[in-house]
Design an enzyme around this catalytic site. Structure first.
Site, PDB file in Angstrom:
ATOM      1  CG  ASP A   1       5.174   6.292  -0.671  1.00  0.00           C
ATOM      2  OD1 ASP A   1       5.305   5.342   0.116  1.00  0.00           O
ATOM      3  OD2 ASP A   1       4.612   6.191  -1.782  1.00  0.00           O
TER       4      ASP A   1
ATOM      5  CE  LYS B   1       2.677  -2.225  -3.316  1.00  0.00           C
ATOM      6  NZ  LYS B   1       3.054  -0.861  -3.678  1.00  0.00           N
TER       7      LYS B   1
HETATM    8  C1  LIG Z   1       2.431   0.273  -4.213  1.00  0.00           C
HETATM    9  C2  LIG Z   1       2.882   1.625  -3.868  1.00  0.00           C
HETATM   10  C3  LIG Z   1       1.976   2.689  -3.803  1.00  0.00           C
HETATM   11  C4  LIG Z   1       0.501   2.540  -4.160  1.00  0.00           C
HETATM   12  O1  LIG Z   1      -0.159   1.731  -3.261  1.00  0.00           O
HETATM   13  P1  LIG Z   1      -1.432   0.790  -3.640  1.00  0.00           P
HETATM   14  O2  LIG Z   1      -1.705   0.101  -2.348  1.00  0.00           O
HETATM   15  O3  LIG Z   1      -1.012  -0.114  -4.741  1.00  0.00           O
HETATM   16  O4  LIG Z   1      -2.524   1.713  -4.063  1.00  0.00           O
HETATM   17  C5  LIG Z   1       2.464   3.925  -3.426  1.00  0.00           C
HETATM   18  N1  LIG Z   1       3.774   4.117  -3.159  1.00  0.00           N
HETATM   19  C6  LIG Z   1       4.662   3.112  -3.216  1.00  0.00           C
HETATM   20  C7  LIG Z   1       6.090   3.382  -2.910  1.00  0.00           C
HETATM   21  C8  LIG Z   1       4.258   1.837  -3.581  1.00  0.00           C
HETATM   22  O5  LIG Z   1       5.167   0.850  -3.659  1.00  0.00           O
END
Ligand SMILES: *Cc1c(COP(=O)(O)O)cnc(C)c1O
Length: 387
Positions: free
Chosen positions: A183, A208
């Site tokens: 991730d 983000k």
């Molecule tokens: C926000 C986030 C997610 C989930 O993403 P969404 O777009 O809110 O579904 C997954 N991993 C990380 C590190 C995040 O900051």
């Protein structure tokens, strides 16, 4: 559909140039320099099965194709698949597995992912083992067996900002026959490229930094593995967690300025981390860019800069809750990665789902998403809030 002829040979130009041009040739019909928002659900066919590569917009949409090509290129990937959210992308990835399979995950994983693993998939018979970033980096092999199909990594982690040795973890996972997903939401491809470090899959919440303006929710997965990509394309159309054309367009627009925004996020974060690490009301600042951070050297090797996220440990949970309510420039909100600075208390907000876990986030932790405002204003506002 990320393989429909990348328009700028991606190995010939630099990251910043690819962010603006890959998958984004001027519109053939009109010359429009900006990729159109193809707000359509279906595409007219000349005869049965005779069309221009598009038949139904859940399967493929030209605006989404442009995003997929561009972001795949930025991750150094051959293939990319865009989703309706980061969790939509994660759900789709989990369909590569079957009940009875085991997943080994870093423990301070994003709260929503932790909730998905423990409250959605565990009851269905999937098994999860959570390890610290340190254990994942130095002793992952001991925790793997033939039932482990996937190793789930996040680096830097959220919200403790631990750093995972992606190369070492990938080597251990591959020796045991497991796939590795990273991730990469916190680092973005500008700061860190997990596929080049040995990962099989890279995942994003494009909500983000990639979108970057707090105005869209989206997700993404990239890979260099042809078979995995084919499987993901099948799951993308069959499960249906796809982004709409306007959301795809917003993320595509965000990508164009990713490099300049990240440079500023990183510079401001370094100023904030250094200032408040030495503050009498702060026990410690957590930031991989600080030489006292346990992951500093690893981050320096693995990343271009140290990112825009900073966490502060203050005197007590009460002080943390009071402080986040007193800032004016920093807005009290969940999420991160936008141009505006955000402040929050993870234990009761983004990470409430880990409250019962042995690795629950400490209540006296404040998480900062450092925006691109003037650093002086950010420092001064947090100073007054801590006073
Ligand atoms: C926000 C986030 C997610 C989930 O993403 P969404 O777009 O809110 O579904 C997954 N991993 C990380 C590190 C995040 O900051």
């Amino acid at each position: 559909m990320s393989d429909t002829g990348v328009s700028v040979a991606s190995d010939l130009v630099e990251f910043e140039t690819r962010a603006i041009h890959v998958g984004q040739e001027p519109d053939e019909a009109t010359g429009a320099i900006t990729t159109p928002i193809y707000q359509t659900s279906t595409f007219v066919q000349e005869a049965v099965g005779v069309h221009k590569g598009y038949d139904y917009a859940r399967v493929a949409n030209p605006t989404r194709t442009a995003l997929q090509e561009c972001l795949a290129s930025l991750e150094g990937a051959a293939h990319g698949h865009a989703f309706s959210s980061g969790l939509g992308a994660s759900t789709t990835l989990m369909h590569l597995l079957h009940p009875g399979d085991r997943v080994v995950s870093v423990n301070d994983v994003y709260g929503g992912i932790y909730r998905m693993f423990t409250q959605v998939y565990e009851p269905k018979g999937y098994e999860f083992t959570f390890l610290s970033a340190e254990e994942v980096s130095t002793g992952l092999a001991e925790h793997l067996d033939e039932r482990v199909k996937l190793v789930w990594l996040e680096s830097p982690t959220n919200p403790l900002l631990n750093v995972v040795d992606i190369r070492a973890a990938a080597e251990a996972a591959h020796a045991a026959g497991a796939l590795v997903v990273v991730d990469n939401t916190f680092a973005t491809p500008y700061l860190q490229q997990p596929l080049a470090l040995g990962a099989d899959l890279v995942l994003h919440s494009t909500t983000k930094y990639l979108g970057g303006h707090s105005d869209v929710v989206g997700g993404f997965v990239a890979t260099n593995d042809d078979a995995l990509s084919e499987n993901l394309a099948f799951l993308q159309k069959s499960l249906g967690a796809v982004p709409g054309p306007f959301d795809s367009w917003l993320v595509l627009r965000g990508l164009k300025t990713l490099a300049v925004r990240m440079d500023r996020h990183c510079r401001n974060a370094a100023v904030v981390a250094e200032h408040f690490d030495r503050h009498p009301k702060v026990e410690r600042a957590l930031y991989p860019g600080l030489p006292n951070h346990p992951g500093h050297e690893l981050a320096a090797r693995q990343m271009r800069h140290f990112g825009g996220m900073v966490s502060l440990l203050v005197g007590s949970e009460k002080e943390a809750i009071a402080t986040v309510a007193r800032t004016k420039v920093w807005k009290l909100a969940e999420s991160l990665g936008g141009v505006e600075s955000l402040i929050e208390q993870p234990a009761r907000m983004t990470h409430a789902s880990t409250a019962e876990a042995p690795f629950a986030v400490p209540g006296n932790l404040i998480r900062l998403s450092v925006g691109i405002e003037a650093a002086e204003d950010l420092v001064e506002d947090l100073e007054q809030a801590l006073r």
